[in-house]
Design a protein around this motif. Structure first.
Motif, PDB file in Angstrom:
ATOM      1  N   ALA A  72       0.810  -1.217   0.000  1.00 19.52           N
ATOM      2  CA  ALA A  72       0.000   0.000   0.000  1.00 19.52           C
ATOM      3  C   ALA A  72       0.847   1.273   0.000  1.00 19.52           C
ATOM      4  O   ALA A  72       0.757   2.101  -0.902  1.00 19.52           O
ATOM      5  N   CYS A  73       1.715   1.422   0.993  1.00 14.05           N
ATOM      6  CA  CYS A  73       2.483   2.676   1.111  1.00 14.05           C
ATOM      7  C   CYS A  73       3.791   2.648   0.335  1.00 14.05           C
ATOM      8  O   CYS A  73       4.325   3.699  -0.034  1.00 14.05           O
ATOM      9  N   HIS A  91       1.263  -0.288  12.041  1.00 11.99           N
ATOM     10  CA  HIS A  91       1.489   0.153  10.660  1.00 11.99           C
ATOM     11  C   HIS A  91       0.188   0.340   9.876  1.00 11.99           C
ATOM     12  O   HIS A  91       0.143   1.149   8.944  1.00 11.99           O
ATOM     13  N   ARG A  92      -0.860  -0.351  10.217  1.00 14.12           N
ATOM     14  CA  ARG A  92      -2.106  -0.177   9.471  1.00 14.12           C
ATOM     15  C   ARG A  92      -2.619   1.256   9.577  1.00 14.12           C
ATOM     16  O   ARG A  92      -3.277   1.757   8.667  1.00 14.12           O
ATOM     17  N   VAL A  93      -2.291   1.931  10.689  1.00 15.15           N
ATOM     18  CA  VAL A  93      -2.658   3.342  10.840  1.00 15.15           C
ATOM     19  C   VAL A  93      -1.620   4.224  10.147  1.00 15.15           C
ATOM     20  O   VAL A  93      -1.965   5.151   9.402  1.00 15.15           O
ATOM     21  N   GLU A  94      -0.341   3.921  10.376  1.00 15.08           N
ATOM     22  CA  GLU A  94       0.739   4.666   9.734  1.00 15.08           C
ATOM     23  C   GLU A  94       0.645   4.559   8.216  1.00 15.08           C
ATOM     24  O   GLU A  94       0.919   5.529   7.491  1.00 15.08           O
ATOM     25  N   CYS A  95       0.253   3.389   7.717  1.00 13.54           N
ATOM     26  CA  CYS A  95       0.204   3.132   6.282  1.00 13.54           C
ATOM     27  C   CYS A  95      -0.746   4.086   5.575  1.00 13.54           C
ATOM     28  O   CYS A  95      -0.455   4.569   4.471  1.00 13.54           O
ATOM     29  N   ARG A  96      -1.881   4.358   6.204  1.00 15.05           N
ATOM     30  CA  ARG A  96      -2.856   5.264   5.590  1.00 15.05           C
ATOM     31  C   ARG A  96      -2.260   6.655   5.411  1.00 15.05           C
ATOM     32  O   ARG A  96      -2.534   7.358   4.432  1.00 15.05           O
ATOM     33  N   THR A  97      -1.437   7.062   6.367  1.00 12.03           N
ATOM     34  CA  THR A  97      -0.775   8.370   6.279  1.00 12.03           C
ATOM     35  C   THR A  97       0.292   8.368   5.196  1.00 12.03           C
ATOM     36  O   THR A  97       0.350   9.269   4.343  1.00 12.03           O
ATOM     37  N   SER A  99       0.632   6.475   2.640  1.00 11.30           N
ATOM     38  CA  SER A  99       0.096   6.244   1.292  1.00 11.30           C
ATOM     39  C   SER A  99      -0.329   7.544   0.615  1.00 11.30           C
ATOM     40  O   SER A  99      -0.405   7.612  -0.617  1.00 11.30           O
ATOM     41  N   LYS A 100      -0.613   8.554   1.415  1.00 10.03           N
ATOM     42  CA  LYS A 100      -1.061   9.841   0.868  1.00 10.03           C
ATOM     43  C   LYS A 100       0.095  10.792   0.545  1.00 10.03           C
ATOM     44  O   LYS A 100      -0.109  11.851  -0.038  1.00 10.03           O
TER      45      LYS A 100
END
Length: 321
Positions: A72-73, A91-97, A99-100
């Motif tokens: 994802a990221c 990381h599932r929370v960090e990943c969303r950040t 990825s943007k």
């Protein structure tokens, strides 16, 4: 702090505050050589990536073997599904950040910036009760760390402010959820309190923040040593440590002259060491030790003289005739 004191008491330790030194870790029982005094997992940690170590590393165990990027990221790498699962809750929370973040800004994600992004996310998850805080691992202990902001040079303060703004752009949180001034101050805290995670051969692998371990003060004649077992920071006794003694480790390479050690400690940690080695600065014993560690023998074979560097200037001692 009371809860931490209770947990430390169960381990034979106590936190006290001393003038000039601040918080210190003391023993409440005897410790034997090799015995584990305290250990801690990192509050946040990132693998290192620089000119000396340019290869990517696993986010969890810092291995460089069989790596695969997060699909994802594409910023974080893992060496196995086990490591990915171990890190997934965070990381599932960090990943969303991540990825943007656009491709140009991804290039600016240095280990220091990533560590700060992680610190901000970890704090937010604690506030929202998503990521559990424990007695030893919670943001209160990060908040209690000393930043030395009043002693930091202006150009470094400007750099911290710029890095804080970059973190703000990466996170893209509402103004009510982010404090740029606090982030800048936390960069200064990381500079003084984060530890380089090394392997058994002392090769640097990553950087981690261990807030309770950071309570332990420096000595150029330490009675303990900080080692790493993968991510876990472990402090072991190097000698018999009696009840009531302060636990100390070395922040810098101790196989250097007093002048070299003092310079390193002042520049990075903003204090002047007054341990039993440093108080002998300039005395004959100290000069002899510095000559052995950093000096140069006289080219005349019959002369016992030596050259000793003093603040970058060669100092000639025991001149031959």
């Amino acid at each position: 702090m009371e809860e931490l004191q209770k947990e430390l008491n169960d381990k034979g330790l106590a936190v006290s505050t001393l003038p000039q030194k601040g918080r210190c870790l003391f023993t409440t029982r005897d410790f034997s050589p090799g015995e584990v005094i305290i250990s801690q997992i990192p509050y946040v940690a990132v693998p290192n990536k620089n000119k000396e170590s340019p290869e990517s590393k696993c986010e969890w165990c810092f291995s460089s073997n069989t790596l695969k990027a997060c699909s994802a990221c594409r910023v974080v790498w893992y060496c196995s599904s086990n490591c990915q699962k171990s890190d997934w809750k965070f990381h599932r929370v960090e990943c969303r950040t991540l990825s943007k973040v656009d491709k140009e800004r991804v290039k600016l994600l240095t280990p220091s910036v990533r560590l700060m992004v992680k610190l901000c996310i970890r704090r937010k998850l604690e506030i929202e009760k998503i990521f559990p805080a424990t007695v030893a691992d919670n943001y209160k202990h990060v908040d209690a760390l000393v930043s030395h902001m009043s002693e930091v040079e202006e150009k470094q303060l400007i750099l911290y402010a710029q890095m804080a703004n970059l973190v703000n752009l990466i996170l893209q949180w509402p103004d009510s959820e982010i404090n740029i001034k606090e982030i800048a101050e936390n960069f200064s805290k990381l500079a003084c309190n984060a530890h380089t995670i090394c392997d058994s051969e002392l090769r640097p692998l990553g950087t981690g923040l261990y807030p309770v371990i950071s309570i332990i003060n420096h000595s150029c004649l330490p009675n303990s040593v900080l080692v790493f077992e993968e991510r876990l920071a472990v402090v072991r006794a190097m000698q018999n440590i009696p009840k009531g003694a302060e636990v100390t480790i070395s922040y810098v390479e101790i196989a250097g002259s007093t002048i070299t050690r003092q310079k390193s400690l002042k520049e990075q940690y903003f204090f002047t060491c007054s341990c039993s080695r440093c108080i002998k600065l300039g005395q004959s014993e100290d000069i002899q030790e510095s000559a052995i560690l950093e000096g140069y023998r006289c080219k005349e074979s019959e002369c016992d003289g030596f050259l000793l560097r003093d603040s970058g200037t060669p100092l000639l001692l025991n001149l031959c005739a």
